[in-house]
Design an enzyme around this catalytic site. Sequence first.
Site, PDB file in Angstrom:
ATOM      1  N   CYS A   8      13.568  10.579   6.899  1.00  0.00           N
ATOM      2  CA  CYS A   8      13.567  10.056   8.269  1.00  0.00           C
ATOM      3  C   CYS A   8      14.951  10.136   8.899  1.00  0.00           C
ATOM      4  CB  CYS A   8      13.056   8.631   8.264  1.00  0.00           C
ATOM      5  SG  CYS A   8      13.845   7.634   7.024  1.00  0.00           S
TER       6      CYS A   8
ATOM      7  N   GLU B 169      10.363  15.179  15.633  1.00  0.00           N
ATOM      8  CA  GLU B 169      10.709  15.123  14.220  1.00  0.00           C
ATOM      9  C   GLU B 169       9.876  16.152  13.459  1.00  0.00           C
ATOM     10  OE1 GLU B 169       9.438  11.630  12.067  1.00  0.00           O
ATOM     11  OE2 GLU B 169      11.389  11.518  11.115  1.00  0.00           O
TER      12      GLU B 169
ATOM     13  N   LYS C   7       0.846  -1.205   0.000  1.00  0.00           N
ATOM     14  CA  LYS C   7       0.000   0.000   0.000  1.00  0.00           C
ATOM     15  C   LYS C   7       0.881   1.254   0.000  1.00  0.00           C
ATOM     16  CE  LYS C   7      -1.881   2.857   2.985  1.00  0.00           C
ATOM     17  NZ  LYS C   7      -1.981   4.122   2.241  1.00  0.00           N
TER      18      LYS C   7
ATOM     19  N   GLU D  96      10.273   0.567  10.147  1.00  0.00           N
ATOM     20  CA  GLU D  96      11.239   1.651   9.886  1.00  0.00           C
ATOM     21  C   GLU D  96      10.498   2.942  10.189  1.00  0.00           C
ATOM     22  OE1 GLU D  96      14.323   1.288   8.772  1.00  0.00           O
ATOM     23  OE2 GLU D  96      14.410  -0.662   7.788  1.00  0.00           O
TER      24      GLU D  96
HETATM   25  P1  NAP Z   1       2.464   7.655   8.272  1.00  0.00           P
HETATM   26  O1  NAP Z   1       1.378   8.591   8.506  1.00  0.00           O
HETATM   27  O2  NAP Z   1       2.856   6.738   9.359  1.00  0.00           O
HETATM   28  O3  NAP Z   1       2.042   6.826   6.985  1.00  0.00           O
HETATM   29  C1  NAP Z   1       2.822   5.798   6.466  1.00  0.00           C
HETATM   30  C2  NAP Z   1       1.921   4.828   5.736  1.00  0.00           C
HETATM   31  O4  NAP Z   1       1.054   4.171   6.656  1.00  0.00           O
HETATM   32  C3  NAP Z   1       1.014   5.481   4.706  1.00  0.00           C
HETATM   33  O5  NAP Z   1       0.879   4.610   3.614  1.00  0.00           O
HETATM   34  C4  NAP Z   1      -0.275   5.612   5.486  1.00  0.00           C
HETATM   35  O6  NAP Z   1      -1.403   5.768   4.683  1.00  0.00           O
HETATM   36  C5  NAP Z   1      -0.294   4.313   6.246  1.00  0.00           C
HETATM   37  N1  NAP Z   1      -1.151   4.308   7.430  1.00  0.00           N
HETATM   38  C6  NAP Z   1      -1.705   5.352   8.078  1.00  0.00           C
HETATM   39  N2  NAP Z   1      -2.412   4.918   9.145  1.00  0.00           N
HETATM   40  C7  NAP Z   1      -2.298   3.568   9.160  1.00  0.00           C
HETATM   41  C8  NAP Z   1      -2.798   2.545  10.024  1.00  0.00           C
HETATM   42  N3  NAP Z   1      -3.539   2.817  11.102  1.00  0.00           N
HETATM   43  N4  NAP Z   1      -2.474   1.261   9.756  1.00  0.00           N
HETATM   44  C9  NAP Z   1      -1.700   0.959   8.701  1.00  0.00           C
HETATM   45  N5  NAP Z   1      -1.213   1.881   7.833  1.00  0.00           N
HETATM   46  C10 NAP Z   1      -1.503   3.177   8.069  1.00  0.00           C
HETATM   47  O7  NAP Z   1       3.793   8.365   7.833  1.00  0.00           O
HETATM   48  P2  NAP Z   1       3.967   9.440   6.700  1.00  0.00           P
HETATM   49  O8  NAP Z   1       3.411  10.704   7.216  1.00  0.00           O
HETATM   50  O9  NAP Z   1       3.489   8.928   5.423  1.00  0.00           O
HETATM   51  O10 NAP Z   1       5.563   9.489   6.583  1.00  0.00           O
HETATM   52  C11 NAP Z   1       6.339  10.242   7.419  1.00  0.00           C
HETATM   53  C12 NAP Z   1       6.944   9.391   8.528  1.00  0.00           C
HETATM   54  O11 NAP Z   1       7.603   8.248   8.004  1.00  0.00           O
HETATM   55  C13 NAP Z   1       8.010  10.157   9.273  1.00  0.00           C
HETATM   56  O12 NAP Z   1       7.817  10.000  10.643  1.00  0.00           O
HETATM   57  C14 NAP Z   1       9.305   9.504   8.835  1.00  0.00           C
HETATM   58  O13 NAP Z   1      10.330   9.583   9.731  1.00  0.00           O
HETATM   59  C15 NAP Z   1       8.894   8.109   8.576  1.00  0.00           C
HETATM   60  N6  NAP Z   1       9.802   7.475   7.612  1.00  0.00           N
HETATM   61  C16 NAP Z   1      10.672   6.526   8.082  1.00  0.00           C
HETATM   62  C17 NAP Z   1      11.579   5.922   7.227  1.00  0.00           C
HETATM   63  C18 NAP Z   1      12.543   4.880   7.713  1.00  0.00           C
HETATM   64  O14 NAP Z   1      13.076   4.156   6.895  1.00  0.00           O
HETATM   65  N7  NAP Z   1      12.796   4.744   8.993  1.00  0.00           N
HETATM   66  C19 NAP Z   1      11.569   6.267   5.874  1.00  0.00           C
HETATM   67  C20 NAP Z   1      10.670   7.238   5.427  1.00  0.00           C
HETATM   68  C21 NAP Z   1       9.780   7.821   6.318  1.00  0.00           C
HETATM   69  P3  NAP Z   1      -1.864   7.260   4.266  1.00  0.00           P
HETATM   70  O15 NAP Z   1      -0.832   7.793   3.364  1.00  0.00           O
HETATM   71  O16 NAP Z   1      -3.125   7.099   3.591  1.00  0.00           O
HETATM   72  O17 NAP Z   1      -1.963   8.035   5.547  1.00  0.00           O
END
Ligand code: NAP
Length: 506
Positions: free
Chosen positions: A313, A410, A205, A279
């Site tokens: 991230c 963050e 997804k 991650e």
């Molecule tokens: P996010 O809100 O956690 O969303 C990540 C993914 O999860 C999206 O596809 C999101 O869908 C989905 N999602 C949302 N709620 C969910 C639930 N309850 N159950 C399962 N999936 C769900 O994060 P983001 O805002 O897209 O990305 C930013 C974050 O990602 C930052 O905190 C960053 O540090 C972290 N990140 C970490 C890494 C790493 O490798 N450690 C790499 C990149 C980013 P929707 O898009 O529809 O909300």
Amino acid sequence: MAKTDNKTSVPKRRANNGKLSFGGKWQYAKAPESTDHVAIEDRYGLFIGGAWVRPKSGKYFATINPATEKKIAEVAQANKKDVDAAVQAAKKALPAWRKLSGDDRARFLFRIARILQERAREFAVLETLDNGKPIKETRDVDVPLAAQHFFYHAGWADKLELLFPGEKPEPVGVVGQIIPWNFPLLMAAWKIAPALAAGNTVVIKPAETSPLTALRLCEVFEQAELPAGVVNVVTGDGSTGAALVRHPDLNKVAFTGSTEVGKEIQKAVAGRSVDLTLELGGKAAHLVFEDAALDQAVEGVVRGIFFNQGHVCCAGSRLIVQESVHDLFVRKLQRRMARIRVGDPLDKNTDMGAIHSSEQLMRIRGLVQSGVDEGAVLFQPKCALPKNGFWFVPSMFTGVTQSHRISREEIFGPVLSVSTFRTPEEAVKKANDTSYGLSAGIWTDKGARILWVASRIRAGIVWNNTFNLFDAASPFGGYQESGFGREGGRQGLRAYVKLRSGLLPG
Ligand code: NAP
Ligand code: MG
């Protein structure tokens, strides 16, 4: 054949050249200095069992260009039933895919990697449109690295037994993968390539706001003749992700995203026989010692925080600089920041593109305001921003203390916080004073100091005299609230196999 499920017309096109073969409404995005175009359909279905299908809900949502706020295309909203269909397709494809020899699986992965390279420009333009990041980055980082992940893992597909000596590596099974919006294509490649190399099948997804390159990747899978159901893509919002992680037939979940959602997923899989890797977020310390090559360190710090608008991230968001060079270093940084070109992401001279969404822009603004309210000193160079779209000026706070929110939370945007240290011990202490532990950077001329500091920092990656360099062979992952498990390298493949002792009968 790729097919849209546009209700009024069903345009078909040859998956391998992106050109319209008949019917349908198309729009074209033109990249600068280019004579050809990237074709984008009005509406995309779900990719399940090797076919483009309509969502059972009948619902679609728009994905927009963050640099213009204009709609690019409509994308399907997958519900629980669609997720179930995708998981069933992956389950059906599993026996034949896992039975293939590693050599045969490698052929598919090599083919995908080569096609990605051939279609690199199209992917770079599409990613830039959907995400807002500069074409310079999608062209030179995102797309080549995505291809590299397929190449790298193709190389391991027939050598898994060498990777785990004395063991019999077997695929884990059906894997559910969820990715964020900051590196949409690259994250898809990070997740899909190792899973396929090890003989698993996938339901993935993409993020709601950046789904287009994952969908385009399905065309590459079709072109590479990847067997139906080996990879399935379900687009949608958080509820689609939640339905996926709750599906009882998954054997593994791999998630990249926020710590908050990571914790939710941990709860959702608790008590089930499902492997999990997470991650999550980060708040990396970037340490600059007085003996460092300061001009190079300035470049490293700029790359560390302003690359990809700071939506990274592992971004070096906490600069901790030795007190003796603080003023000089800050002056150099200010001069350098004034030269960052912010603007049209499709312009190849642009250094910083658009903030990915209005939601993210609000979050950045809120945290920057908290920095001002808590008494840190804000520097923002003069910078003309486009009228439409979501934009934020490259920003730096000095006089930051460990307790400031901008130092602890963050921001995920182009905002650097600067504080100081006097001794290496203090530098390490400050670097480790965080709930995260994904990455860190050290700038010093002394090799012994690099080793001393690096061995004391609790972070999955520690860059020395460089920052934000990535390679498919290098494991990536965090400690503490940055998650667990590694992606990339031999360690990354470990998460996609079950090991049985090869010495046991059967
Ligand atoms: P996010 O809100 O956690 O969303 C990540 C993914 O999860 C999206 O596809 C999101 O869908 C989905 N999602 C949302 N709620 C969910 C639930 N309850 N159950 C399962 N999936 C769900 O994060 P983001 O805002 O897209 O990305 C930013 C974050 O990602 C930052 O905190 C960053 O540090 C972290 N990140 C970490 C890494 C790493 O490798 N450690 C790499 C990149 C980013 P929707 O898009 O529809 O909300
Ligand atoms: Mg978008």
